[in-house]
Motif scaffolding. Sequence first.
Motif, mmCIF file in Angstrom:
data_model
loop_
_atom_site.group_PDB
_atom_site.id
_atom_site.type_symbol
_atom_site.label_atom_id
_atom_site.label_comp_id
_atom_site.label_asym_id
_atom_site.label_seq_id
_atom_site.Cartn_x
_atom_site.Cartn_y
_atom_site.Cartn_z
ATOM 1 N N LEU A 166 0.809 -1.225 0.000
ATOM 2 C CA LEU A 166 0.000 0.000 0.000
ATOM 3 C C LEU A 166 0.844 1.279 0.000
ATOM 4 O O LEU A 166 0.297 2.377 -0.090
ATOM 5 C CB LEU A 166 -0.954 -0.012 1.195
ATOM 6 C CG LEU A 166 -2.134 -0.980 1.030
ATOM 7 C CD1 LEU A 166 -2.836 -1.218 2.357
ATOM 8 C CD2 LEU A 166 -3.120 -0.442 -0.003
ATOM 9 N N GLN A 167 2.148 1.119 0.092
ATOM 10 C CA GLN A 167 3.043 2.277 -0.021
ATOM 11 C C GLN A 167 2.882 2.905 -1.406
ATOM 12 O O GLN A 167 3.022 2.238 -2.426
ATOM 13 C CB GLN A 167 4.487 1.810 0.165
ATOM 14 C CG GLN A 167 5.504 2.913 0.226
ATOM 15 C CD GLN A 167 5.713 3.426 1.643
ATOM 16 O OE1 GLN A 167 5.229 2.829 2.588
ATOM 17 N NE2 GLN A 167 6.408 4.528 1.774
ATOM 18 N N GLY A 168 2.528 4.175 -1.459
ATOM 19 C CA GLY A 168 2.415 4.882 -2.739
ATOM 20 C C GLY A 168 1.174 4.529 -3.543
ATOM 21 O O GLY A 168 1.145 4.720 -4.756
ATOM 22 N N ILE A 169 0.136 4.049 -2.883
ATOM 23 C CA ILE A 169 -1.084 3.602 -3.571
ATOM 24 C C ILE A 169 -1.832 4.769 -4.208
ATOM 25 O O ILE A 169 -1.902 5.861 -3.652
ATOM 26 C CB ILE A 169 -2.007 2.845 -2.583
ATOM 27 C CG1 ILE A 169 -3.216 2.262 -3.275
ATOM 28 C CG2 ILE A 169 -2.444 3.749 -1.446
ATOM 29 C CD1 ILE A 169 -2.897 1.167 -4.207
ATOM 30 N N ASN A 170 -2.388 4.538 -5.396
ATOM 31 C CA ASN A 170 -3.263 5.517 -6.061
ATOM 32 C C ASN A 170 -4.692 5.007 -6.189
ATOM 33 O O ASN A 170 -5.636 5.707 -5.856
ATOM 34 C CB ASN A 170 -2.732 5.854 -7.457
ATOM 35 C CG ASN A 170 -1.302 6.332 -7.449
ATOM 36 O OD1 ASN A 170 -0.458 5.755 -8.121
ATOM 37 N ND2 ASN A 170 -1.003 7.370 -6.685
ATOM 38 N N ILE A 171 -4.821 3.770 -6.684
ATOM 39 C CA ILE A 171 -6.151 3.167 -6.861
ATOM 40 C C ILE A 171 -6.215 1.899 -6.032
ATOM 41 O O ILE A 171 -5.393 0.995 -6.198
ATOM 42 C CB ILE A 171 -6.416 2.848 -8.347
ATOM 43 C CG1 ILE A 171 -6.410 4.128 -9.175
ATOM 44 C CG2 ILE A 171 -7.750 2.120 -8.503
ATOM 45 C CD1 ILE A 171 -6.487 3.894 -10.675
ATOM 46 N N LEU A 172 -7.174 1.834 -5.132
ATOM 47 C CA LEU A 172 -7.321 0.700 -4.228
ATOM 48 C C LEU A 172 -8.617 -0.036 -4.535
ATOM 49 O O LEU A 172 -9.698 0.545 -4.481
ATOM 50 C CB LEU A 172 -7.324 1.182 -2.772
ATOM 51 C CG LEU A 172 -7.483 0.113 -1.687
ATOM 52 C CD1 LEU A 172 -6.367 -0.926 -1.785
ATOM 53 C CD2 LEU A 172 -7.489 0.764 -0.311
ATOM 54 N N VAL A 173 -8.491 -1.317 -4.877
ATOM 55 C CA VAL A 173 -9.645 -2.184 -5.099
ATOM 56 C C VAL A 173 -9.716 -3.116 -3.899
ATOM 57 O O VAL A 173 -8.724 -3.785 -3.576
ATOM 58 C CB VAL A 173 -9.497 -2.994 -6.401
ATOM 59 C CG1 VAL A 173 -10.767 -3.785 -6.679
ATOM 60 C CG2 VAL A 173 -9.170 -2.080 -7.576
ATOM 61 N N ALA A 174 -10.862 -3.180 -3.229
ATOM 62 C CA ALA A 174 -10.900 -3.878 -1.945
ATOM 63 C C ALA A 174 -12.239 -4.535 -1.670
ATOM 64 O O ALA A 174 -13.281 -4.058 -2.113
ATOM 65 C CB ALA A 174 -10.576 -2.887 -0.817
ATOM 66 N N THR A 175 -12.171 -5.628 -0.911
ATOM 67 C CA THR A 175 -13.386 -6.148 -0.281
ATOM 68 C C THR A 175 -13.532 -5.423 1.057
ATOM 69 O O THR A 175 -12.525 -5.051 1.681
ATOM 70 C CB THR A 175 -13.290 -7.669 -0.070
ATOM 71 O OG1 THR A 175 -12.098 -7.976 0.666
ATOM 72 C CG2 THR A 175 -13.280 -8.404 -1.408
ATOM 73 N N PRO A 176 -14.767 -5.205 1.517
ATOM 74 C CA PRO A 176 -14.975 -4.334 2.682
ATOM 75 C C PRO A 176 -14.283 -4.784 3.962
ATOM 76 O O PRO A 176 -13.672 -3.970 4.663
ATOM 77 C CB PRO A 176 -16.503 -4.335 2.838
ATOM 78 C CG PRO A 176 -17.023 -4.603 1.463
ATOM 79 C CD PRO A 176 -16.052 -5.563 0.858
ATOM 80 N N GLY A 177 -14.363 -6.078 4.288
ATOM 81 C CA GLY A 177 -13.793 -6.547 5.550
ATOM 82 C C GLY A 177 -12.296 -6.337 5.632
ATOM 83 O O GLY A 177 -11.773 -5.833 6.638
ATOM 84 N N ARG A 178 -11.557 -6.725 4.598
ATOM 85 C CA ARG A 178 -10.105 -6.565 4.608
ATOM 86 C C ARG A 178 -9.714 -5.087 4.619
ATOM 87 O O ARG A 178 -8.731 -4.701 5.253
ATOM 88 C CB ARG A 178 -9.492 -7.293 3.415
ATOM 89 C CG ARG A 178 -7.979 -7.143 3.230
ATOM 90 C CD ARG A 178 -7.147 -7.408 4.492
ATOM 91 N NE ARG A 178 -7.302 -8.718 5.059
ATOM 92 C CZ ARG A 178 -6.497 -9.755 4.841
ATOM 93 N NH1 ARG A 178 -5.488 -9.624 3.982
ATOM 94 N NH2 ARG A 178 -6.693 -10.907 5.461
ATOM 95 N N LEU A 179 -10.466 -4.241 3.924
ATOM 96 C CA LEU A 179 -10.159 -2.809 3.929
ATOM 97 C C LEU A 179 -10.241 -2.246 5.340
ATOM 98 O O LEU A 179 -9.357 -1.493 5.771
ATOM 99 C CB LEU A 179 -11.120 -2.055 3.008
ATOM 100 C CG LEU A 179 -10.951 -0.531 2.996
ATOM 101 C CD1 LEU A 179 -9.554 -0.126 2.528
ATOM 102 C CD2 LEU A 179 -12.008 0.132 2.123
#
Length: 377
Positions: A122-135
């Motif tokens: 996640l270092q330097g992230i621009n676009i994050l695609v995620a499932t809700p629980g893990r986020l």
Amino acid sequence: MPFSSLGLSPILLKTLADQSFTDPTPIQELVIPAILSKKDVLAIAKTGSGKTASYVLPLLMNLEGSIGLKNRHANVLVLVPTRELAEQVKDVFKTFSEPLAQSVKIIAVYGGVSINPQMMALQGINILVATPGRLLELVSLNSVHLSGIETLVLDEADKMLNLGFKDELNKIIALLPERRQNILLSATLTDDLEQIHQVLLHEPLVIKIAVEEASLDLIRQVAYVVSAEKKGPFLRYLINHHEMKQVLVFASSVQQVDAVVNKLRKNKIDAKAIHSKKSQGARTEALAHFKSGKLRVLVSTDLMARGIDINFLPFVINYELPRSPKDYIHRIGRTGRADVFGDAISLVSESELHHFEVIQKKMGRQVSLITKNLDEI
């Protein structure tokens, strides 16, 4: 209407051409300009209608100039219900972002795998695609911050609500800045989705692309009356008799999926299972092998179905009927795509006959029902 009329950049137009995308789908024609103009959007359209590209393309353009402002502060958040869809969406973003002059970092995060590599990525992230629980786990560990989110996308929003993610969604939304663009994409418009739409979206463009009857016209449907104990032998007969090289089989539970796979493999039919109890590595490998044609039979639960998107899949078999008529249509809709005919076969026990009548009524189609004498096989 060509892609060039939608306001996309020349480099994205070239990438579309390189990927053999010729004309936009109806939903892309409407959604791309709306997102480019920073409007909120509610888009209702069936799976396979081009929803993912409809937001990926304009969001990549809108990111220009705002990338890399703060570390671990994503610009775009895409929430999805399953790991498979997370990987699929990430891959689409990567395909279209690679030729861009400005580097864009896209990460998909989800449960079922170690959290530590995701924290580091996640270092330097621009676009994050995620499932809700893990986020929410990653937020609690301060591995990612949501205060800089400029656009929130809820992809397959109906599925997320059906799977019980409403509380997690509410917690995530509470962490986001008030001023942002919101995009909801769904195959259906449910009561729960309507409530979120009313709270979340500000003067949205509402787009509803009806399911075209022509899509069902490409699917040759047939059903066989088969007792529950004879379904296994009959499934094997169908696969061998019709010389099926690529067939997707649906069962209603993890246990049944595994049982079907075990029986197929014992009878020397190459098959693998994909369901929530499988590791992410096993699921990714099985799906990749199936899509490439290296795996003959993939057996899946409904939960996994939305990550299975193959244009030229010839056969779908319902080993058991789903509970919902909508899920039945979604299942058989894996075949009969890209203007190519496909076959959908259902194995219906005596106890399922009434439910199958309900499915046909909701679908508005009659399906040929054949009673097969298995002693003749």
